[in-house]
Design a protein around this motif. Structure first.
Motif, PDB file in Angstrom:
ATOM      1  N   UNK A 151       0.857  -1.189   0.000  1.00 45.57           N
ATOM      2  CA  UNK A 151       0.000   0.000   0.000  1.00 45.57           C
ATOM      3  C   UNK A 151       0.890   1.235   0.000  1.00 45.57           C
ATOM      4  N   UNK A 152       0.787   2.018  -1.040  1.00 42.86           N
ATOM      5  CA  UNK A 152       1.594   3.241  -1.118  1.00 42.86           C
ATOM      6  C   UNK A 152       0.745   4.287  -1.837  1.00 42.86           C
ATOM      7  N   UNK A 153       0.240   5.275  -1.091  1.00 46.54           N
ATOM      8  CA  UNK A 153      -0.685   6.242  -1.684  1.00 46.54           C
ATOM      9  C   UNK A 153      -0.056   6.998  -2.851  1.00 46.54           C
ATOM     10  N   UNK A 154      -0.761   7.043  -3.959  1.00 42.59           N
ATOM     11  CA  UNK A 154      -0.290   7.740  -5.149  1.00 42.59           C
ATOM     12  C   UNK A 154      -1.436   8.592  -5.689  1.00 42.59           C
ATOM     13  N   UNK A 155      -1.194   9.870  -5.845  1.00 41.29           N
ATOM     14  CA  UNK A 155      -2.234  10.782  -6.286  1.00 41.29           C
ATOM     15  C   UNK A 155      -2.404  10.718  -7.806  1.00 41.29           C
TER      16      UNK A 155
END
Ligand SMILES: [Zn+2]
Length: 238
Positions: A151-155
């Motif tokens: 899980x790695x937030x990416x806009x």
């Protein structure tokens, strides 16, 4: 013939030593002769060290005496001239080997490179964090290496996958954005190189079907194209 107890030092003696008891060695290279001489001497030592009960296997041929003499005559000098025998030692090293492949065919068109660009859409970045492949809507996207989906937030990435790898002893992430909604494998999936992890779509901030592909080393986005060009080990198999 030179006297057995006097080393032959002159060239003529040397030739004589070759022609008489050592005629069988003519045509054998000096290196082989040297090795053979050493081997013979070792064999003789072994024979001499055997207990008396084992003398039956001791060579009975008188030529053995002549051959033994070579150790203290011209051929000893030849042996020494050939020494030291070359020795090679392999490098002892621990190395990682991580098979790596392209996520889509490396012949796929690339419509946007890494780095600064004029934003192609209102929400698109000017510092492009990856490269954009356009192999076509629905094209399978493959994991570039073994790893686990994290899980790695990416806009603006829409439906995407980020895989954590250990490559050359380093933690590296590969990111795949704008997949068809629902085609992306879920967080926690353990993937192997080549596994299909999603399909090319146009979700998120995107102007058309493409694969946005990023490489993150530690916390730094690097140019995926140059990174891949130095890292890919496997021939492309679609
Ligand atoms: Zn992109």
């Amino acid at each position: 013939m030179p006297h057995p107890l006097h080393p032959a030092t002159r060239a003529s003696d040397l030739r004589a030593a070759h022609h008489l008891p050592l005629g069988i060695f003519r045509g054998i290279s000096r290196r082989r002769l040297a090795v053979g001489t050493v081997a013979l001497s070792m064999a003789l030592i072994v024979v001499h060290d055997l207990p008396a009960s084992a003398t039956a296997i001791e060579p009975a041929e008188p030529t053995v005496v002549g051959q033994q003499l070579t150790l203290s005559a011209a051929n000893l000098a030849q042996s020494e001239a050939a020494l030291p025998l070359p020795t090679e030692r392999d490098d002892i090293a621990l190395s990682y080997y991580t098979p790596i492949q392209w996520p889509v065919a490396p012949t796929s068109p690339i419509t946007s490179l890494f780095g600064y660009r004029s934003a192609p859409c209102a929400g698109c970045s000017t510092q492009h964090s990856g490269i954009d492949f356009t192999p076509g809507y629905g094209t399978a996207i493959h994991a570039i290496a073994d790893g686990v989906v994290v899980s790695r937030p990416m806009e603006g990435w829409g439906s995407y996958v980020v895989i954590q790898h250990e490559i050359d002893g380093q933690i590296v992430y590969s990111g795949y954005a704008h997949m068809i909604s629902g085609s992306n494998v879920p967080v926690g999936t353990v993937v192997h190189r080549g596994d299909v992890i999603g399909r090319v779509g146009s979700t998120g901030e995107s102007t058309g079907a493409h694969l946005h592909f990023s490489i993150i080393v530690g916390d730094t986005f690097v140019d995926p194209l140059s990174w891949m060009r130095t890292k890919v080990t496997e021939a492309w198999v679609g």
